[in-house]
Design a protein around this motif. Sequence first.
Motif, PDB file in Angstrom:
ATOM      1  N   PRO A 167       0.926  -1.147  -0.012  1.00  0.00           N
ATOM      2  CA  PRO A 167      -0.018  -0.186   0.341  1.00  0.00           C
ATOM      3  C   PRO A 167       1.136   1.680  -0.225  1.00  0.00           C
ATOM      4  O   PRO A 167       1.740   1.071   0.501  1.00  0.00           O
ATOM      5  N   PRO A 168       0.316   1.928  -0.703  1.00  0.00           N
ATOM      6  CA  PRO A 168       1.490   3.309  -0.472  1.00  0.00           C
ATOM      7  C   PRO A 168       1.052   4.214   0.228  1.00  0.00           C
ATOM      8  O   PRO A 168       1.948   5.379   0.652  1.00  0.00           O
ATOM      9  N   GLU A 169      -0.084   3.544   0.988  1.00  0.00           N
ATOM     10  CA  GLU A 169      -0.780   5.101   2.229  1.00  0.00           C
ATOM     11  C   GLU A 169       0.921   4.371   3.260  1.00  0.00           C
ATOM     12  O   GLU A 169       0.691   5.689   4.600  1.00  0.00           O
ATOM     13  N   LEU A 170       1.602   3.673   3.099  1.00  0.00           N
ATOM     14  CA  LEU A 170       2.845   3.274   4.570  1.00  0.00           C
ATOM     15  C   LEU A 170       4.364   4.416   3.489  1.00  0.00           C
ATOM     16  O   LEU A 170       4.405   5.241   4.952  1.00  0.00           O
ATOM     17  N   GLU A 171       4.133   4.404   2.399  1.00  0.00           N
ATOM     18  CA  GLU A 171       5.345   5.531   2.223  1.00  0.00           C
ATOM     19  C   GLU A 171       4.349   6.871   2.640  1.00  0.00           C
ATOM     20  O   GLU A 171       5.495   7.579   3.355  1.00  0.00           O
ATOM     21  N   GLU A 172       3.285   6.844   2.412  1.00  0.00           N
ATOM     22  CA  GLU A 172       3.268   7.641   2.905  1.00  0.00           C
ATOM     23  C   GLU A 172       3.466   8.732   4.255  1.00  0.00           C
ATOM     24  O   GLU A 172       3.315   9.622   4.738  1.00  0.00           O
ATOM     25  N   ALA A 173       2.721   7.731   4.915  1.00  0.00           N
ATOM     26  CA  ALA A 173       2.900   7.585   6.530  1.00  0.00           C
ATOM     27  C   ALA A 173       4.426   8.082   6.956  1.00  0.00           C
ATOM     28  O   ALA A 173       4.175   9.111   7.690  1.00  0.00           O
ATOM     29  N   ALA A 174       4.929   7.511   6.457  1.00  0.00           N
ATOM     30  CA  ALA A 174       6.683   7.709   6.271  1.00  0.00           C
ATOM     31  C   ALA A 174       7.154   8.625   6.637  1.00  0.00           C
ATOM     32  O   ALA A 174       8.176   9.113   6.865  1.00  0.00           O
ATOM     33  N   GLU A 175       6.418   9.331   5.645  1.00  0.00           N
ATOM     34  CA  GLU A 175       7.490  10.221   4.865  1.00  0.00           C
ATOM     35  C   GLU A 175       6.290  11.703   5.422  1.00  0.00           C
ATOM     36  O   GLU A 175       6.848  13.045   6.304  1.00  0.00           O
ATOM     37  N   MET A 176       5.552  11.330   6.403  1.00  0.00           N
ATOM     38  CA  MET A 176       4.581  12.396   7.244  1.00  0.00           C
ATOM     39  C   MET A 176       5.658  12.130   8.160  1.00  0.00           C
ATOM     40  O   MET A 176       5.631  13.976   9.414  1.00  0.00           O
ATOM     41  N   ASP A 177       6.531  11.230   8.482  1.00  0.00           N
ATOM     42  CA  ASP A 177       6.895  11.598   9.895  1.00  0.00           C
ATOM     43  C   ASP A 177       9.139  11.836   9.638  1.00  0.00           C
ATOM     44  O   ASP A 177       9.195  11.655  10.722  1.00  0.00           O
ATOM     45  N   GLY A 178       8.812  12.367   8.924  1.00  0.00           N
ATOM     46  CA  GLY A 178       9.969  12.473   8.196  1.00  0.00           C
ATOM     47  C   GLY A 178      10.791  11.950   7.187  1.00  0.00           C
ATOM     48  O   GLY A 178      12.511  12.584   7.070  1.00  0.00           O
ATOM     49  N   ALA A 179      10.513  10.929   7.386  1.00  0.00           N
ATOM     50  CA  ALA A 179      11.550   9.883   6.185  1.00  0.00           C
ATOM     51  C   ALA A 179      11.698   9.766   5.032  1.00  0.00           C
ATOM     52  O   ALA A 179      11.197  10.723   4.178  1.00  0.00           O
ATOM     53  N   GLY A 180      13.339   9.830   4.785  1.00  0.00           N
ATOM     54  CA  GLY A 180      13.498  10.392   3.080  1.00  0.00           C
ATOM     55  C   GLY A 180      12.925   9.171   2.056  1.00  0.00           C
ATOM     56  O   GLY A 180      12.509   8.074   2.847  1.00  0.00           O
ATOM     57  N   ARG A 181      13.498   9.087   0.767  1.00  0.00           N
ATOM     58  CA  ARG A 181      13.487   7.689   0.090  1.00  0.00           C
ATOM     59  C   ARG A 181      13.758   6.869  -0.191  1.00  0.00           C
ATOM     60  O   ARG A 181      13.365   5.715   0.642  1.00  0.00           O
ATOM     61  N   PHE A 182      15.339   7.003   0.742  1.00  0.00           N
ATOM     62  CA  PHE A 182      16.389   6.533   1.272  1.00  0.00           C
ATOM     63  C   PHE A 182      15.650   5.379   1.923  1.00  0.00           C
ATOM     64  O   PHE A 182      15.485   3.946   1.993  1.00  0.00           O
ATOM     65  N   THR A 183      15.444   5.735   2.711  1.00  0.00           N
ATOM     66  CA  THR A 183      15.187   5.757   4.596  1.00  0.00           C
ATOM     67  C   THR A 183      13.601   4.858   4.443  1.00  0.00           C
ATOM     68  O   THR A 183      13.808   3.912   5.001  1.00  0.00           O
ATOM     69  N   ILE A 184      12.615   5.305   3.295  1.00  0.00           N
ATOM     70  CA  ILE A 184      11.553   4.836   3.148  1.00  0.00           C
ATOM     71  C   ILE A 184      11.810   3.438   2.377  1.00  0.00           C
ATOM     72  O   ILE A 184      10.861   2.167   2.843  1.00  0.00           O
ATOM     73  N   LEU A 185      12.461   3.224   2.011  1.00  0.00           N
ATOM     74  CA  LEU A 185      12.677   1.860   1.106  1.00  0.00           C
ATOM     75  C   LEU A 185      13.286   0.957   1.805  1.00  0.00           C
ATOM     76  O   LEU A 185      13.514  -0.221   1.834  1.00  0.00           O
ATOM     77  N   ARG A 186      15.016   2.223   3.026  1.00  0.00           N
ATOM     78  CA  ARG A 186      14.856   0.607   3.778  1.00  0.00           C
ATOM     79  C   ARG A 186      14.152   0.471   4.434  1.00  0.00           C
ATOM     80  O   ARG A 186      14.853  -1.275   5.196  1.00  0.00           O
TER      81      ARG A 186
END
Length: 279
Positions: A167-186
Amino acid sequence: MTAKRPPYATVLMYLALAGYLIFLGFPLLWLLSASFKSTRELNSLAVNLIPQQWDFGNYIAALERQNLITAAGNSVLVSIVTMIVAVLLSMPMAYALARLKGRLRAAGTVWILVSQVFPTILIIIPLFLVLRSLQLNDTLFGLILVYVTFTMPFTLWMLQGYVAAIPPELEEAAEMDGAGRFTILRTVILPLLVPGLVATAMFTFVSAWNEFFLALVLIQSPELYTLPIALRSFLGAEGQTQLGPLAAGAILATIPSLIIFGILQKKLTGGMLAGAVKG
């Protein structure tokens, strides 16, 4: 409230499952039986699963006369390197193919589909000439390069399906927490992608392990033969086949792939929800 399953339904389900397993495993059982039969019994018209007289000489002949140990080492090396390189290269492309929109994604999808239906026989001569000009023909490195090229389209297609299921919502939630793209992928995508990576790795390994045609054309030195090419040497003159040693060699050839599958399949169910929930 769901209805209780009748006892006979459970029995029928297990009987059907047992029948299906027997159907799938019977060719392997027959091959195992043939590897212990004598030449006379194999050439007779008798049909029996259990050998009348156990002959262990087939395995000795397979190991000594056809140099299967060296061929097995070549196959292990080629298959493992192909698996690792193809999966590593496909991961970022699969993520882009699953998440990005536009003409580039459509072009990538078309390329994958076309590459899967394109006959290999039409490009084998140009491929051989290109590898010869690069001095990569009759080398394991050249064979690995070709295997990576031919397995990547389906590997990419498999991985992008697993990425699209996250679900893309997991990435959106991580972005709202301030995580960068590489951190989200990892920390988010990669743990959830572990079962897909394992399934894709197994497919890539088996494809490279069983491949025959490309290795037959590109490899000429006997010391560089892979297992499928080495097993071909059991075909004698005028089409005469050494059935016993061939069956024994085929059984031995399945052992490394079964070991790899046994190691990787334990990780298929792991990581399904890892990284999705943070405490």
